[in-house]
Design a protein around this motif. Structure first.
Motif, short mmCIF file in Angstrom:
data_model
loop_
_atom_site.label_atom_id
_atom_site.label_comp_id
_atom_site.label_asym_id
_atom_site.label_seq_id
_atom_site.Cartn_x
_atom_site.Cartn_y
_atom_site.Cartn_z
N MET A 1 0.83 -1.19 0.00
CA MET A 1 0.00 0.00 0.00
C MET A 1 0.87 1.25 0.00
O MET A 1 0.61 2.19 -0.73
CB MET A 1 -0.94 -0.05 1.21
CG MET A 1 -1.74 1.19 1.41
SD MET A 1 -2.90 1.44 0.06
CE MET A 1 -3.77 2.85 0.62
N GLU A 2 1.91 1.28 0.83
CA GLU A 2 2.78 2.45 0.93
C GLU A 2 3.44 2.75 -0.41
O GLU A 2 3.58 3.92 -0.78
CB GLU A 2 3.82 2.24 2.03
CG GLU A 2 4.70 3.44 2.27
CD GLU A 2 3.93 4.70 2.69
OE1 GLU A 2 4.37 5.80 2.33
OE2 GLU A 2 2.90 4.59 3.36
N GLU A 3 3.83 1.71 -1.15
CA GLU A 3 4.44 1.94 -2.46
C GLU A 3 3.47 2.62 -3.41
O GLU A 3 3.87 3.51 -4.16
CB GLU A 3 4.89 0.60 -3.08
CG GLU A 3 6.16 0.06 -2.49
CD GLU A 3 6.55 -1.24 -3.17
OE1 GLU A 3 6.22 -1.43 -4.36
OE2 GLU A 3 7.19 -2.06 -2.49
N VAL A 5 0.95 4.57 -2.59
CA VAL A 5 0.78 5.96 -2.16
C VAL A 5 1.97 6.79 -2.62
O VAL A 5 1.80 7.90 -3.13
CB VAL A 5 0.61 6.02 -0.62
CG1 VAL A 5 0.69 7.46 -0.13
CG2 VAL A 5 -0.72 5.39 -0.22
N GLN A 6 3.17 6.24 -2.47
CA GLN A 6 4.36 6.98 -2.91
C GLN A 6 4.34 7.19 -4.42
O GLN A 6 4.72 8.26 -4.91
CB GLN A 6 5.64 6.23 -2.49
CG GLN A 6 5.87 6.23 -0.99
CD GLN A 6 5.87 7.63 -0.40
OE1 GLN A 6 6.42 8.57 -0.98
NE2 GLN A 6 5.23 7.79 0.74
N ARG A 9 2.02 9.99 -5.13
CA ARG A 9 2.65 11.27 -4.80
C ARG A 9 3.64 11.69 -5.88
O ARG A 9 3.72 12.86 -6.23
CB ARG A 9 3.33 11.20 -3.44
CG ARG A 9 2.33 11.19 -2.32
CD ARG A 9 3.00 11.15 -0.98
NE ARG A 9 1.95 10.99 0.02
CZ ARG A 9 1.96 11.55 1.21
NH1 ARG A 9 2.96 12.31 1.57
NH2 ARG A 9 0.97 11.36 2.04
N GLU A 31 -5.75 9.29 2.84
CA GLU A 31 -4.96 8.28 3.55
C GLU A 31 -5.38 8.16 5.00
O GLU A 31 -5.31 7.09 5.60
CB GLU A 31 -3.47 8.63 3.49
CG GLU A 31 -2.87 8.49 2.12
CD GLU A 31 -1.47 9.11 2.05
OE1 GLU A 31 -1.09 9.87 2.96
OE2 GLU A 31 -0.79 8.83 1.07
#
Length: 182
Positions: A1-3, A5-6, A9, A31
């Motif tokens: 998930m973090e990937e 979001v990055q 961005r 988020e």
């Protein structure tokens, strides 16, 4: 998930220019679980550059944000999930279910209108389905009249091919039932 979001961005930073700050704020709110912000991001990715928010069109990301927002009961998210479902070949039953969820959650009249058009376009093979299409178009017209949303309802005819020709008889039948609005 973090990937993911990055990556979002990075996309925002690369393509939004002066809009990146507002979009980054919306992303932060989404988020954090804000269903309205999740819906806004879903729309931004659904429409892409035409949304005017500096995002690319990405239906996969759009669906992901709409699913999060819908899980919290956001009515517009069900509507867009139905649209994505129709675009991606989901079953007619699933598209109808999502539109009905949108209506039940309090979505604007566009979900009622889309449901009427969808039933007519895909399912109007029986008199019962024809009556169901008219019922939803009538409900959309009544709600639109009460909220001054008729121009938006009529503008949504652009979403399906040959809509005006296809649903004109249903719109007129629905309008006749409620006294000829327009």
């Amino acid at each position: 998930m973090e990937e993911r979001v990055q990556e979002q961005r990075r996309q925002i930073s690369a393509i939004t220019g002066g809009k990146s700050e507002a979009l980054a704020k919306t992303l932060g709110q989404a988020e954090a679980g804000d269903p309205g912000a999740q819906y806004d991001l879903g729309r931004a990715y659904f429409w892409g550059p035409s949304a005017g928010q500096g995002t690319v069109q990405d239906h996969r990301l759009s669906q992901s944000w709409f699913e999060k927002s819908a899980a919290q009961g956001h009515p517009g998210s069900y509507y867009y999930l139905a649209r994505l479902g129709a675009l991606s070949g989901k079953s007619d039953t699933e598209v109808v279910r999502l539109l009905e969820q949108s209506i039940e959650a309090g979505s604007p009249c566009r979900a009622q209108f889309k449901l009427g058009v969808f039933i007519h376009h895909k399912l109007a093979d029986t008199p019962e389905n024809e009556r169901e299409a008219i019922k939803w178009l009538k409900a959309a017209i009544e709600r639109a009249e009460a909220t001054s949303a008729m121009p938006r309802v009529l503008a949504s005819l652009q979403d399906l091919p040959n809509n005006w020709t296809m649903c004109r008889p249903y719109m007129f039948a629905a309008m006749a039932e409620i006294g000829g609005i327009l």
